[in-house]
Design an enzyme around this catalytic site. Structure first.
Site, PDB file in Angstrom:
ATOM      1  N   SER A   1       0.808  -1.218   0.000  1.00 51.20           N
ATOM      2  CA  SER A   1       0.000   0.000   0.000  1.00 51.20           C
ATOM      3  C   SER A   1       0.841   1.267   0.000  1.00 51.20           C
ATOM      4  O   SER A   1       0.329   2.349  -0.254  1.00 51.20           O
ATOM      5  CB  SER A   1      -0.931   0.008   1.222  1.00 51.20           C
ATOM      6  OG  SER A   1      -1.843  -1.062   1.157  1.00 51.20           O
TER       7      SER A   1
ATOM      8  N   LEU B   1      -2.680   2.018 -12.337  1.00 50.07           N
ATOM      9  CA  LEU B   1      -3.492   1.356 -11.325  1.00 50.07           C
ATOM     10  C   LEU B   1      -4.945   1.819 -11.399  1.00 50.07           C
ATOM     11  O   LEU B   1      -5.870   1.021 -11.193  1.00 50.07           O
ATOM     12  CB  LEU B   1      -2.930   1.629  -9.926  1.00 50.07           C
ATOM     13  CG  LEU B   1      -1.608   0.943  -9.578  1.00 50.07           C
ATOM     14  CD1 LEU B   1      -1.102   1.428  -8.233  1.00 50.07           C
ATOM     15  CD2 LEU B   1      -1.749  -0.571  -9.583  1.00 50.07           C
ATOM     16  N   ASN B   2      -5.166   3.082 -11.696  1.00 52.59           N
ATOM     17  CA  ASN B   2      -6.540   3.564 -11.810  1.00 52.59           C
ATOM     18  C   ASN B   2      -7.267   2.917 -12.981  1.00 52.59           C
ATOM     19  O   ASN B   2      -8.478   2.688 -12.916  1.00 52.59           O
ATOM     20  CB  ASN B   2      -6.566   5.089 -11.921  1.00 52.59           C
ATOM     21  CG  ASN B   2      -6.508   5.763 -10.568  1.00 52.59           C
ATOM     22  OD1 ASN B   2      -6.935   5.207  -9.565  1.00 52.59           O
ATOM     23  ND2 ASN B   2      -5.969   6.971 -10.530  1.00 52.59           N
TER      24      ASN B   2
ATOM     25  N   GLU C   1      -4.714  -3.668  -6.029  1.00 55.21           N
ATOM     26  CA  GLU C   1      -5.080  -2.358  -6.576  1.00 55.21           C
ATOM     27  C   GLU C   1      -5.696  -1.455  -5.508  1.00 55.21           C
ATOM     28  O   GLU C   1      -6.551  -0.613  -5.782  1.00 55.21           O
ATOM     29  CB  GLU C   1      -6.058  -2.473  -7.762  1.00 55.21           C
ATOM     30  CG  GLU C   1      -5.838  -3.608  -8.711  1.00 55.21           C
ATOM     31  CD  GLU C   1      -4.500  -3.582  -9.424  1.00 55.21           C
ATOM     32  OE1 GLU C   1      -3.660  -2.710  -9.102  1.00 55.21           O
ATOM     33  OE2 GLU C   1      -4.274  -4.428 -10.291  1.00 55.21           O
TER      34      GLU C   1
END
Length: 392
Positions: free
Chosen positions: A146, A247-248, A371
């Site tokens: 993270s 990632l988005n 994600e």
């Protein structure tokens, strides 16, 4: 928009198909047919043996599923909603299939498409769209999930070359990939590199004995003095904005995909409840069973509407990162609850691979983590609401 009710969505309680075009419904039907004919007869075996079926990749490419939302360079150039509908249908088969499409297209291909040079795009994207070249995306590390800013993988300059050393973990497709997008610290900040996997010093190891995502490939990448030419550097981005933009893209696909897993779990439980006859009557005739089915159906409709709204925003160029976090957090959380509830309707039979809900529930534990965890997306939304970052 279509005026006539679709024949394919018999459980579309609120006529979501009215919001889709005929072309979108047709595309969804093609992907659903692929899942029904190729995936469903085999997924229990693939999952049981922990095998990702690489033999289906060419058919995925022929359906235009690889780099689906990218334009040019041999890519299909479909809309965000098209991609979302395809993700939903793939994950109704298994999360591992949607994950393959996501790693290939939303992560590896998007990194080159968004941040690469014209030469890099021309060298790699056509083969990746055709499925003849497989990519992976190396960001997460054993001690850095993270918090990617704490990554230890480092690339140092050596003349005109770069020398890359580090360790990545939970990297999808690493052992079958021909090319890896690897993010590393440098003296100039975080940068991305295109690394052919046959480069000396590159090693991929399969992560085994998984309880989730068994019909998928997760790996470790070990990079030992991997020497790369200057042309391996992605030239058009510096810092964590590079991987976050990719990632988005992947998170957007998850918003749709998990509703496929939820829908399949619900449909499995619904059909079972009509044929199971406790106390000489269908299980579906009991009030508590109907409450479970109704709660599941309503949440699937809400989640699908949210995904469609975000897709329309994305196609209009209006989608914001915090909105993707709303979708990923809410839909994944609800999908897990639906899969678990569906399993209760199946009783003891639900723990076998004859039925899909517990397989979906196990997979969704991984989807909930990758994600961005629930906690990360909560804090993204919290930052947007309050204006105060709370990550540290």
């Amino acid at each position: 928009m279509t005026d006539a009710p679709s024949q394919i969505e018999h459980d579309d309680l609120i006529d979501i198909d009215f919001l889709l075009t005929p072309e979108e419904i047709a595309l969804r039907g093609r992907v659903r047919s692929f899942v029904d004919t190729v995936v469903r007869p085999n997924i229990a075996d693939w999952y049981d043996r922990a095998v990702f079926p690489v033999e289906i990749v060419p058919e995925m490419a022929r359906l235009g599923l690889l780099g689906m939302h990218l334009k040019g360079y041999g890519c299909p150039g479909q809309s965000a909603v098209d991609y979302g509908l395809a993700a939903l249908e793939l994950e109704a088969g298994d999360s591992g299939l949607r994950t393959f499409v996501s790693v290939q297209g939303s992560l590896a291909m998007s990194a080159i498409y968004k941040h690469g040079s014209e030469d890099q795009k021309n060298e790699w994207l056509r083969g990746m769209a055709a499925g003849t070249t497989i990519g992976c995306f190396g960001l997460t590390e054993p001690d850095s999930g993270s918090d990617p800013a704490s990554m230890k993988t480092f690339a140092r300059r050596d003349g005109d070359d770069w020398v890359l050393t580090g360790h990545k973990r939970w990297i999808g497709l690493g052992t079958i990939a021909h090319v890896a997008i690897v993010w590393a610290q440098t003296d100039e900040g975080v940068r991305g590199f295109i690394v052919p996997t046959n480069t000396p010093g590159f090693e991929a190891k399969l992560i085994e004995q998984k309880l989730s995502m068994r019909a998928s490939i997760q790996t470790e990448l070990i990079l030992t003095d991997v020497r790369l030419p200057a042309t391996a550097l992605l030239p058009n981005v510096e810092g964590l904005r590079g991987p976050f933009e990719c990632l988005n893209e992947a998170r957007y696909g998850i918003v749709w995909g998990v509703m496929g897993a939820a829908r399949d779990s619900y449909e499995s439980a619904l059909e079972y409840s009509k044929t199971r006859l406790p106390f000489d009557r269908p299980l579906a005739s009991f009030q508590l069973t109907q409450q479970k089915l109704v709660d599941m159906a309503v949440e699937i409709q809400k989640g699908t509407l949210l995904a469609l709204h975000l897709g329309r925003l994305k196609d209009a160029g209006r989608l914001q990162p915090h909105q993707i976090s709303v979708g990923k957090l809410s839909n994944t959380r609800e999908a897990i609850a639906i899969a678990r509830e569906a399993r209760t309707i199946l009783g003891g039979n639900g723990i076998t691979l004859d039925y899909s809900p517990l397989r979906h529930a196990n997979n969704l534990e991984s989807v909930r983590t990758y994600e961005g965890t629930d906690e990360v997306h909560t804090l993204v939304i919290g930052h947007h609401i309050t204006g105060i970052p709370a990550f540290r």
